[in-house]
Design a protein around this motif. Structure first.
Motif, PDB file in Angstrom:
ATOM      1  N   SER A  25       6.420  -0.867   6.692  1.00  8.81           N
ATOM      2  CA  SER A  25       6.075   0.081   6.697  1.00  8.81           C
ATOM      3  C   SER A  25       7.046   1.652   7.116  1.00  8.81           C
ATOM      4  CB  SER A  25       4.326   0.158   7.485  1.00  8.81           C
ATOM      5  OG  SER A  25       3.725  -0.705   7.165  1.00  8.81           O
ATOM      6  N   ILE A  38       4.868   4.165   2.830  1.00  3.67           N
ATOM      7  CA  ILE A  38       4.671   3.062   2.289  1.00  3.67           C
ATOM      8  C   ILE A  38       4.850   2.100   2.691  1.00  3.67           C
ATOM      9  CG2 ILE A  38       7.203   3.157   1.623  1.00  3.67           C
ATOM     10  CD1 ILE A  38       6.173   3.085  -1.660  1.00  3.67           C
ATOM     11  N   GLU A  80       1.172   1.760  11.299  1.00  3.95           N
ATOM     12  CA  GLU A  80       1.887   2.775  10.035  1.00  3.95           C
ATOM     13  C   GLU A  80       1.255   4.558  10.196  1.00  3.95           C
ATOM     14  OE1 GLU A  80      -0.736   1.730   6.447  1.00  3.95           O
ATOM     15  OE2 GLU A  80      -0.330  -0.527   6.444  1.00  3.95           O
ATOM     16  N   SER A 124       0.721  -1.502   0.062  1.00  4.66           N
ATOM     17  CA  SER A 124       0.208   0.063   0.238  1.00  4.66           C
ATOM     18  C   SER A 124       1.115   1.197   0.210  1.00  4.66           C
ATOM     19  CB  SER A 124      -0.694  -0.099   1.173  1.00  4.66           C
ATOM     20  OG  SER A 124      -0.225   0.229   2.119  1.00  4.66           O
ATOM     21  N   TYR A 125       0.396   2.253  -0.672  1.00  4.68           N
ATOM     22  CA  TYR A 125       1.070   3.337  -0.785  1.00  4.68           C
ATOM     23  C   TYR A 125       0.151   4.599  -0.962  1.00  4.68           C
ATOM     24  CZ  TYR A 125       4.168   7.505  -2.215  1.00  4.68           C
ATOM     25  OH  TYR A 125       4.814   8.445  -2.449  1.00  4.68           O
ATOM     26  N   ASP A 126       0.265   5.123  -0.538  1.00  3.12           N
ATOM     27  CA  ASP A 126      -0.476   6.531   0.046  1.00  3.12           C
ATOM     28  C   ASP A 126       0.246   7.717  -0.134  1.00  3.12           C
ATOM     29  OD1 ASP A 126      -2.560   8.742   0.602  1.00  3.12           O
ATOM     30  OD2 ASP A 126      -3.831   7.724   1.966  1.00  3.12           O
ATOM     31  N   PRO A 127       0.484   8.620  -0.753  1.00  6.60           N
ATOM     32  CA  PRO A 127       1.164   9.580  -0.513  1.00  6.60           C
ATOM     33  C   PRO A 127       0.882  10.769  -0.280  1.00  6.60           C
ATOM     34  CG  PRO A 127       1.188   8.913  -2.842  1.00  6.60           C
ATOM     35  CD  PRO A 127      -0.101   8.322  -2.242  1.00  6.60           C
ATOM     36  N   THR A 128      -0.602  11.001   0.819  1.00  2.64           N
ATOM     37  CA  THR A 128      -0.970  12.413   0.734  1.00  2.64           C
ATOM     38  C   THR A 128      -1.012  12.033   2.350  1.00  2.64           C
ATOM     39  OG1 THR A 128      -2.953  11.075   1.264  1.00  2.64           O
ATOM     40  CG2 THR A 128      -2.451  12.998   0.068  1.00  2.64           C
ATOM     41  N   GLU A 129      -0.510  10.263   3.220  1.00  3.74           N
ATOM     42  CA  GLU A 129      -0.084  10.105   4.298  1.00  3.74           C
ATOM     43  C   GLU A 129       1.209   9.899   4.706  1.00  3.74           C
ATOM     44  OE1 GLU A 129      -2.013   9.040   7.182  1.00  3.74           O
ATOM     45  OE2 GLU A 129      -3.750   9.876   5.701  1.00  3.74           O
TER      46      GLU A 129
END
Length: 354
Positions: A169, A65, A141, A57-62
Motif C-alpha cells: 500500500s 493505492i 493503509e 484497491s485505489y481510492d483517489p480521495t484517500e
C-alpha cells in the motif's frame, strides 16, 4: 478496480517458498529482473513474482493505492495518471517492465527524491511471505498506522533478502498543476553554490542536475509560483523529457562502456575531484561518476565525505554496495537470521555474508 491482468497468485508463491524451505533450496526472487545489474549474483531457483499482479484497491480521495508485487510500474502510473495523481518519488523502470515489488525491493528513487522523499517514505503497509513460510500483513493503509518495528519500510532497499513482498500500500499525491524545466549555463562550482543558496528559499524546485556545462532545473507547483521562479532564475526552456531520460539512464552520459558509479553524499557537499566524468543529480546529493578509477579510492573519497558508493556496472567488483562497518553488519545478519533463518531469499545479493 480490476483489469483483465488482475491475478492473485499468492498461494502459488507461498507454496514455492514452503517447498524451498523443506528442501533447503535458495530462491532468486525477482520481478522483471530490470535491476539485475545491481548487487551480487544470486545462485538459486527463480521465484518470478510477475504472475501475482493487479491493483487491489485505489481510492483517489484517500491518496492510497494498494497493488500486488507483480504489477508493472507502468500500469500503476497509468491508473494514477487518470486521477491526476502520482508516486512522487519517481522510481526508475530501467527498460519499462519494472514491477511494484522490484520498486520496493530496490528502493530506488528519481530526480524528485530530495524534495519529495524516497520510496520508503511512501510505503504504508505490505504483505510479505517470510522465511518461516508464513504470509503476513504489516502496517496498514493510513500514515498513522506505524507502531513498533516498521517491517514494511524495512523491505525498501532489501533487494529481496528478507522475504517476498506480495502486496504493498502506497501513499500517492496529486500531480503539480504546473511543470516547467529550464537550463542555465554555469560551471559545477557555481551550480552547487546556487543550489545551496536556493535550498534556503521557497523556490518550487523538484529536479536539479548539472551535466558539466549547464544546470538543469525543474520547477513544479502552482502556476504563479512557477512563473515567478522562472522570471527570477531566467534560463532557456528545457524539454521536460530530460528528467525521465536522466531517471532511466538514457542520457548520452550513460552510453559508453566505462564503469558507472553512484555516489550518495550529504546535501551541500562541494565539488569532488575524481578521475572520470561526473553528472551532479539531486541538487548535489547524488553524483553519477563514469570512471575507470580504482574502486577502493572512489569508496574512500565518498566515505570521508560522509557518503557511500554503489557500483552500477555488473560484475566489475565482487561487492557492488558499500562495505558495512562490523557493528552494522552484525545488525544486518541478526535481522536476516530473524526473518529468513534458513537463508533462502536472494542469498548474497547485497553482501556475501547475507
Amino acid at each position: 478496480m480490476h483489469s483483465e491482468h488482475d491475478i492473485d497468485d499468492s498461494g502459488i508463491l507461498l507454496e514455492q517458498v514452503n517447498l524451498a524451505l523443506q528442501t533447503a533450496t535458495p530462491l532468486r526472487v525477482q520481478g522483471s529482473n530490470s535491476k539485475a545489474f545491481l548487487g551480487r549474483i544470486v545462485a538459486g531457483e527463480t521465484l518470478d513474482t510477475r504472475s501475482h499482479r493487479g491493483i487491489v484497491s485505489y481510492d483517489p480521495t484517500e491518496l492510497v493505492i494498494t497493488a500486488r508485487c507483480g504489477t508493472p510500474l507502468a500500469e500503476l502510473a497509468e491508473v494514477l495518471d487518470e486521477a491526476q495523481q502520482m508516486l512522487p518519488c519517481e522510481p526508475p523502470s530501467f527498460g519499462g517492465d519494472a514491477t511494484v515489488g522490484g520498486m520496493i525491493a530496490s528502493g530506488l528513487s528519481g530526480p524528485r527524491r530530495p524534495w519529495s522523499g524516497s520510496v520508503r517514505d511512501f510505503v504504508l503497509g505490505t504483505r510479505i511471505i517470510t522465511g518461516h513460510g508464513k504470509h503476513l500483513r504489516f502496517g496498514g493503509e493510513v500514515m498513522k498506522n506505524v507502531a513498533g518495528y516498521d517491517m514494511s519500510r524495512l523491505m525498501a532497499g532489501s533487494y529481496g533478502t528478507l522475504g517476498v513482498i506480495t502486496e504493498v500500500s502506497l501513499k500517492v499525491l496529486p500531480k503539480p498543476r504546473q511543470c516547467l524545466s529550464i537550463s542555465l549555463e554555469m560551471d559545477s562550482d557555481r551550480a552547487l553554490l546556487c543550489l545551496a543558496e536556493w535550498g534556503q528559499q521557497p523556490l518550487p524546485i523538484s529536479g536539479a542536475c548539472h551535466d558539466g556545462q549547464r544546470l538543469h532545473l525543474r520547477l513544479e507547483g502552482g502556476e504563479s509560483s512557477v512563473a515567478a521562479a522562472h522570471d527570477r532564475l531566467g534560463g532557456e526552456l528545457l524539454d521536460s523529457s530530460y528528467w525521465s531520460h536522466l531517471n532511466e539512464h538514457r542520457l548520452s552520459f550513460f552510453d559508453e562502456g566505462q564503469p558507472i558509479w553512484r555516489l550518495s553524499l550529504p546535501q551541500n557537499t562541494p565539488n569532488i575531484h575524481l578521475p572520470g566524468e561526473q553528472l551532479i543529480d539531486w541538487g548535489g546529493a547524488q553524483r553519477w561518476l563514469k570512471s575507470y578509477g580504482e574502486p577502493s579510492f572512489i569508496r574512500e573519497v565518498a566515505y570521508e565525505l560522509g557518503g557511500h558508493v554503489t557500483c552500477y556496472s555488473h560484475g566489475l567488483i565482487d561487492n557492488p554496495f558499500q562495505p558495512l562497518p562490523d557493528a552494522l553488519m552484525r545488525y544486518h545478519r541478526n535481522l536476516k537470521q530473524q526473518l529468513d533463518p534458513q537463508g533462502i531469499f536472494n542469498p548474497g545479493r547485497l553482501y556475501a555474508e547475507l
